[in-house]
Design a protein around this motif. Sequence first.
Motif: not given
Length: 295
Positions: A155-159, A188-192, A242-243, A246-250
Amino acid sequence: MPSAPSKLYSDDVSLLVVTLDTNPFFWSTFSVPFSDFLSQVLAFLNSILLLSQLNQLVVIATGCNSCGYVYDSASSKNHVSPTASMPALYSNLLHNLEQFVARDQKLSKPDHDTRGIVPASLLSGSLSMSLCYIQRAFRSGSMHPQPRILCLQGSADGPEQYVAIMNAIFSAQRSTVPIDSCYIGSNNSAFLQQASYITGGIYYKPPQLDGLFQYLSTVFATDLHSRAFLRLPKSVGVDFRASCFCHKQTIDMGYVCSVCLSIFCERHDKCSTCGSVFGQAQKDVTSANSKKRKA
């Protein structure tokens, strides 16, 4: 990766905690069926237990609403029975996984399908559960295998999980627990990528999912001691974006609170995390307070 030899059975005995992505919204749109993916993962997990009788294996299912333990080789329930027709790894894991997926789907919001948005899996929860299990192993006695985490994610990253995931990453780094990542999604997953880079683990995106078992067995089956003698794949680049809080966006650029280091994509007069007042707003508050004192 530094270790504590006095606390280990041996330098090549592993405690492998696997987080398995079971997000039904992702698998319903992915080109590879979940059953084919799971069959190759089960073969890999079985090979980990065959490498050494002291190896321990824990599997955590990562849904879009919850996480749960579905297999623990140290549990007495998962010992092989002489009359069983199927290995305990397969029978117990499949049974628990089926129950978990059914529970997780009941927690899904009905508007997910109508909006056409694939919700992210709860990676932050599975990482936290993995670290809790490892810390319990640390405190169980002076002898324990060398722990590591393997994230099988699609699954894609959840900001919105950025803060919780980064806290888990830094906790793993402090405990010298590497986080390996096998990402099978389209991007790709930025978090991983950040998790594997910070903790000293391996991030790998298999080019062909038909041979997933070969990639898992050659890259992620190696223990931490043996990795020093092998040339394992290295990540070409790491996405350190980073995310925002305020809006949880990358975001690529943003505003950072100088007190608590919270990140925002827009300019604010006051930090929503710690309550600090910024810039001109702080001057206005100071001048207003001075006028009150004069009055």
